[in-house]
Scaffold this active site. Sequence first.
Site, PDB file in Angstrom:
ATOM      1  N   GLY A  46      37.999  36.555  45.553  1.00 18.63           N
ATOM      2  CA  GLY A  46      39.181  37.372  45.988  1.00 18.63           C
ATOM      3  C   GLY A  46      38.958  38.966  45.958  1.00 18.63           C
ATOM      4  O   GLY A  46      37.983  39.280  45.177  1.00 18.63           O
ATOM      5  N   GLN A  51      40.755  47.807  45.758  1.00 18.41           N
ATOM      6  CA  GLN A  51      39.177  47.632  45.119  1.00 18.41           C
ATOM      7  C   GLN A  51      38.347  48.211  46.110  1.00 18.41           C
ATOM      8  O   GLN A  51      37.227  48.592  45.586  1.00 18.41           O
ATOM      9  CB  GLN A  51      39.078  46.076  44.737  1.00 18.41           C
ATOM     10  N   CYS A  94      36.577  39.979  37.155  1.00 14.54           N
ATOM     11  CA  CYS A  94      37.051  40.910  38.669  1.00 14.54           C
ATOM     12  C   CYS A  94      35.740  41.778  38.846  1.00 14.54           C
ATOM     13  O   CYS A  94      35.130  42.452  38.137  1.00 14.54           O
ATOM     14  CB  CYS A  94      38.172  41.920  37.988  1.00 14.54           C
ATOM     15  N   LEU A  95      35.663  41.815  40.197  1.00 13.16           N
ATOM     16  CA  LEU A  95      34.538  42.778  40.709  1.00 13.16           C
ATOM     17  C   LEU A  95      34.873  44.096  40.435  1.00 13.16           C
ATOM     18  O   LEU A  95      33.888  45.001  40.397  1.00 13.16           O
ATOM     19  CB  LEU A  95      34.633  42.646  42.579  1.00 13.16           C
ATOM     20  N   HIS A 136      45.935  37.006  40.337  1.00  9.42           N
ATOM     21  CA  HIS A 136      44.855  38.096  39.931  1.00  9.42           C
ATOM     22  C   HIS A 136      45.009  39.032  41.221  1.00  9.42           C
ATOM     23  O   HIS A 136      45.257  40.284  40.857  1.00  9.42           O
ATOM     24  CB  HIS A 136      43.705  37.551  39.864  1.00  9.42           C
ATOM     25  N   GLU A 137      44.817  38.850  42.450  1.00 10.19           N
ATOM     26  CA  GLU A 137      44.881  39.737  43.532  1.00 10.19           C
ATOM     27  C   GLU A 137      46.234  40.711  43.729  1.00 10.19           C
ATOM     28  O   GLU A 137      46.305  41.669  43.938  1.00 10.19           O
ATOM     29  CB  GLU A 137      44.302  39.023  44.925  1.00 10.19           C
ATOM     30  N   HIS A 140      46.605  43.181  41.100  1.00 13.34           N
ATOM     31  CA  HIS A 140      45.854  44.552  41.824  1.00 13.34           C
ATOM     32  C   HIS A 140      46.827  45.318  42.586  1.00 13.34           C
ATOM     33  O   HIS A 140      46.624  46.814  42.623  1.00 13.34           O
ATOM     34  CB  HIS A 140      44.734  44.183  42.614  1.00 13.34           C
TER      35      HIS A 140
END
Length: 188
Positions: A46, A51, A94-95, A136-137, A140
Amino acid sequence: MALLPIITLPDPRLRKVSQLVERVDAEILQLLDDMLETMYEAPGVGLAAIQVAVARRIVVVDIGKTEEERSPLFLINPEVVWASEELSSYNEGCLSVPDYFDDVKRPARVRVRHLDRAGEMQEFDAEGLLATVVQHELEHLEGGLFIDNLSRLKRERVVKKFAKAARMDEIVAQRRAQAAPQSEEAEA
Ligand code: NI
């Protein structure tokens, strides 16, 4: 398509609240394609636009494990319209918080409403890993990070670790910058 640089902790832009997309135009479609390519390359399951430093309410998701299983979701202005009382726990990463994983509890099932690539309103139900990734996304988009769900002690430890790593990178970059003019002279 193009790969976009992913920003990481402690970049303050990760704490920005993303803005609604008013019109799904060519620029938004391009961003969706670039984000998807960037997510596959990372690799991740995701990615939210913030991000890649774009504060718009845009998310791409694909929980397919192999290239054959790929089925990307493009979520514009996504919102959770229903969440189960039942929770489930996943070991999340997470990236933007590279190489750190921890267990987070979230609603086990959610219903998500969003605009698709044609600008049409869509709804879908998610459970399991997909429910976790979508939540999660969406976090953000509010300037949140999954580490916000951890105990204060754990969260502060992670934040400190990344702040320290960023300072070290800065010192190395400064030393390189100081050394660079000399080497240029030598080459001239
Ligand atoms: Ni993330």
